[in-house]
Design an enzyme around this catalytic site. Sequence first.
Site, PDB file in Angstrom:
ATOM      1  N   GLY A 221       0.829  -1.202   0.000  1.00  0.00           N
ATOM      2  CA  GLY A 221       0.000   0.000   0.000  1.00  0.00           C
ATOM      3  C   GLY A 221       0.864   1.253   0.000  1.00  0.00           C
ATOM      4  CD  GLN A 222       5.144  -0.316   0.211  1.00  0.00           C
ATOM      5  OE1 GLN A 222       4.057  -0.705  -0.201  1.00  0.00           O
ATOM      6  NE2 GLN A 222       6.148  -1.141   0.397  1.00  0.00           N
ATOM      7  N   GLY A 223       3.141   1.979  -1.951  1.00  0.00           N
ATOM      8  CA  GLY A 223       3.341   2.488  -3.308  1.00  0.00           C
ATOM      9  C   GLY A 223       4.653   2.098  -3.943  1.00  0.00           C
TER      10      GLY A 223
ATOM     11  CB  SER B 294      11.360   3.463   5.709  1.00  0.00           C
ATOM     12  OG  SER B 294      10.373   3.486   6.702  1.00  0.00           O
ATOM     13  NE  ARG B 295      16.316  -3.365   3.363  1.00  0.00           N
ATOM     14  CZ  ARG B 295      16.113  -4.258   2.376  1.00  0.00           C
ATOM     15  NH1 ARG B 295      14.905  -4.721   2.135  1.00  0.00           N
ATOM     16  NH2 ARG B 295      17.115  -4.670   1.639  1.00  0.00           N
TER      17      ARG B 295
ATOM     18  CB  ALA C 177      14.959   8.622  -2.990  1.00  0.00           C
TER      19      ALA C 177
ATOM     20  CB  VAL D  23       9.348   9.201   4.030  1.00  0.00           C
ATOM     21  CG1 VAL D  23       8.324   8.986   2.928  1.00  0.00           C
ATOM     22  CG2 VAL D  23       8.866  10.231   5.036  1.00  0.00           C
ATOM     23  N   GLY D  24       8.383   5.815   4.861  1.00  0.00           N
ATOM     24  CA  GLY D  24       7.149   5.078   5.153  1.00  0.00           C
ATOM     25  C   GLY D  24       6.771   5.067   6.618  1.00  0.00           C
ATOM     26  CD  GLU D  25       9.918   1.819   9.504  1.00  0.00           C
ATOM     27  OE1 GLU D  25       9.874   1.101  10.510  1.00  0.00           O
ATOM     28  OE2 GLU D  25      10.959   2.052   8.877  1.00  0.00           O
TER      29      GLU D  25
END
Lengths: 160, 786, 302
Positions: B492-494, B534-535, B738, B741-743
């Site tokens: 879902g994070q894309g 977030s890797r 980049a 930034v997910g978490e």
Amino acid sequence: MSNHKINVTVNGEVEVVEVPANMTLLRMLREKLALTGTKNGCSAGECGACTVILNGEPVNSCMVLAVECDGASVMTIEGLSKDGQLHALQQAVIDQGAVQCGFCTPGVLMSAYALLQRNAKPTDEEIREALVGNLCRCTGYNRIVEAVKQAADQPETVAA
Amino acid sequence: MANKEAQREKIPNPIGVSVPRIDAREKVTGAAIYADDIQYGPGLLYARIKRSPHPHALIKSIDCSKAKALPGVKAVVTGDDFPGYIGLYLQDRYIFCRDRVRYVGDPVAGVAAISEEIAEQAVELINVEYEVLEPVLNPEFGAGPDAAIIHPKLGEYVVANFIFPEPGSNISNHFRIRKGDVEGAWKDCAAIVEKRYQIPHVQHVPIEPHIAVAKVDENGKVTLWGSSQSPFAQRNLIASALGKSQSDVEVIAPFVGGGFGSKAGVSMESLAVAIATRVKGRPVKLRLTREEEFYTAFVRQGLIAYFKMGCDKDGRLLAMENRFYWDGGAYTEYSVNITRAAGYSSSGPYDVPNVKADSYCVYTNHPVTGPMRGFGMPEMHSGLEQCIDDLAHEIGIDPVQFRLLNCVRTGDTIVTGMKMHPTGLSECIEKVAKAIQWGEKAPPSAPNKRRGKGIAIMWKAPAMPPNAGSSAWVEMNEDGTATVGVGGQELGQGTFTVMAQMAAGALGIPYEDVRVARPVDTDYSPYEWQTVASRLTWSMGNAVVNAAKDARRQILEMVAQSWDENPDDLDIVNGVVISYKSEEAVPLKNLVIYGLPKPNDQGWIGGPVVGRGKFMPTYVTGLDPQTGQGPRAVVHYTTGAEAVELEVDIETGKVEVIRGVAAFDVGKAINPDMVKAQVEGGFVQGLSTAFFESLILKDGVLQNPSFVDYRIATSADAPKDIQAIIVEVAQDDGPYGARGVGEHPLVPTIPAIGNAIYDAIGVRVGAPPFSAEKVYLAMVDAGIIA
Amino acid sequence: MINVHAGLPEFEYVKPGTMAEASRFLVDHVGEARLFTGGTDTFVRMRDGFWKEKYLVDVKHLQGMRTIRFDPEKGLTLGAAVNMNEVIASAEVNAHYPLLAEAAQTVASYQLRNRATIAGNICNASPAGDTLGACLVYNASLYVHGVDGLRDELLRTFFCGPGKTVLHVGDIVTELNFPIPPQGARGKYIKLGRNVISDLAIVGITVLGFPDADVPSGFRYRIALASVAPTPLVVEAAGGLLEEKAASAETIEAAAQLVMEACSPIDDVRGSARYRKLMVRNLTRRALTQVASDLAASGEAH
């Protein structure tokens, strides 16, 4: 336990289905009709992932017995787009970035569709109220609300 | 030409463009396939699990005879059938309990039957005799000498070389920081604040519950379909636990309906696989009920944290002494590394010359803890960032100024001795302070309301083994489109969208011409360690860019040979190979499969193009076990800040967040709109943990195992005004600069809200969740209201 | 640990042709049969394993069960299977019994309200039922089809304890009846939940006020509470106080204090007894202040 033979119209198709008494509408859709767009998130009427339209009104399909649907008309997420054309709500969800994992999305769209059927120009509060039974853990909801507003602003029901 | 290459290298299209998600259409039409949507055929069996009713007990006997005799039952298994240990960093779990149960819900036996109902009936027929033991229910007590020992064989467990258990105790990891001279520094402090904070267990609550379907064939090959963040880690751990080759385990992972860490590593999947070994050839489905999800899926650790921090008269932080007791629950095979991450980040995003920290992972008889979005950082920052506020007030400096004065900056020597890479943290602080109009106080909206603002900042590094690797392939198709193969997962994070963007950018083809191969399947997809930390944008992104560049190189060399030109003079623009020198042009179509004819029909060159890429950080060093010091503890830190404005109803204690602002330094936003979506969603999840969420445990027994009493934020609870701000200070080894930034957006939300509540009513509420009741009673107890 | 069934346990679905047949079936299968309309409680309880009935008896299709009827003389009749959303949408309800709609609106989610019924809420006798207070202050009664005939039950004397009512085996509630409400009545339902909306009530306060020239203050008040006693609670004493003395900040405070003292909440995962009592006081004050102000405003308007 007895089986019951029921006639039910699903997304415009008449289906004749044999269902045991304890089978929910959710299980019937997923297991008997292979309509797996409707999701099972809690089986307790709390999360809204299984929301479908039953005789024009949204319900948690985990809280309805299939046998109760004899003679009824059901619409699921699979019935929202027509001939490959997305419904305005579906396009709006894409445009607003209102989908992430997507598991709540079918239920959200069913609730939103029902909302726009009964209230063509809902306010922010009315949208949030209508979606309160659809838990989403990814988006934070605001983009979903914006998507419903976008769809409501479009005169036609099916996006070009 | 080198110039052109450099320019292209900078920001090719569509990097930095908010293209629509690659998976959006199927997700809005109900066509997207999740693990429970796959049709497994009439041979499918259903598994249910017999679970411990006790938080801590010895198993005296298990009688499965009645269950085995029930018609429709195909297999009944217990712990003795699977003697191997399993675990990510510390192998401390059996697949099914053998001698001892350690939490309410611990799996004791498993059943496969022709229906879920029969499997349930069989489970009820299994009779287990227990000898009930004293449970350990508090990590601080559990770390001491008087607590019952939960894992007597801790000293025998296989453990990663950067985890330090203390056999003979309940401490499964102890991470230390000894930097500078903390004792000597206190006397130089003009203000010192000492605080204790507590934070409860919370749950990930993916809307899709855990599901695993396993099949074992005659050759012993295992196929596992599951909702998984970690297909390759599951392949590896399950193969090890069952004594199989990794090549004989295939994990197939379709879309994940929310993970947030709960579907990382291995948890209930091993149960399904174990049962399937006893019913060869038939798939076995285990799907957790929502209630089982609450009882038995990974939960976030609880934490009891002690902070002591001091600054000089100008507000400069001089010393910190922090002690963390993590409530790791019954098994900490994964959580030991959360303790480590919190240890090496224990100063928070501050430049502090003297730091002493002890981070203890403690076994208790609470639910099993595991990774959750933020990996220890939300828990640690909750106390730390409220304590920082208190210290700022103590020394009389505005909290924003205090943070700007002390926050970690490029080149600082951080808590582990590592030099800080370029970071935009101070820019994040300035931007959120401006956006929230820091320093201006609007009047409350009603006489019974009090208004306040709060800020909190954060840092978080990807917590993983030093050498967690990624790989990717980019395969060209006849029509000039490309298919990207990755082993990282779309939760879902894309990530699939971002990978497609990177492949498109690196290759020189339109985004619309890229597909991502799925489902992720360990037999066909390239290796990826796990979808955690977030890797992926950074690590898997590098692999994809490298694979795309490899494909591009193959194409350009082929065309250059055909045209008798130098590949450096060629480029791929919008799916067309062009020469800057000869101004020739040829579309990728066909040539990427069939190659090109040599001049004068003298045969062919080239052939199907498949690019290959990998990435693995090679520079992370070990840390001294006594001091936690070393040249490079982590790959990098993502930093950020959040601020909120809220109102407290002093007649009920209800808090309404009026607006939230968040800024994160993502290095380079590959898809800015999706970065903002992550920030908004993370903020609301953080808000949900701030106000609603807690696993209520009474003597080890969960009191709220359903949505009726485990409340999460709904559409009506989300603040309407959430502003996400992107800061971009490039990551030197990130793809196009980049980093992840997910978490992070979840990390500072609790303390930002806690600080704003304090600003509004002048009282600290205590442990989250900051329920209306807690806020109200805190005001009563402080004498603010009657 | 509660071992919740993955799906619904096995049962037979029974759809009687008449009310008498339904009632007879329930009597013939004592302890084995249960009525259901929306199923929102029933299915949850059966999954939990608390209810283990062999037969679920569906009566919502029977005559009158889905009817909403208003008679200017007799008042409102709600069929027992009328769902919450139908109540909320009813013009008659909104015109004459707005508190019912206001309370129903706070129940769970729109989807669930398409199945949930007020009668079901009443028959399950949860002390937390949001609509029970409104039914009580409107002096509702229940029309009951029993094996021995038809009878009315006053709601005020209907509840015996959590989940317990005066209903006997074979009794089927077919209608809720509401008399014509007092002229000029104004009401308020305040619910405090954990979420902004959709949660169960930590406390729920229902107040109905109306002019009455026969009492010294000129106004009477009825106050009912949810989630703070074993059954929905009507606090007469507070109403009495406000009949004697005109509503002012002081008298409202005193009335709120009386209401707080009258309730006996427990500690549970939703809230402590201490907090609940304080909220009963504060929110009763808030509700009374609102209703008194509305009554005053409507008095001026006339």
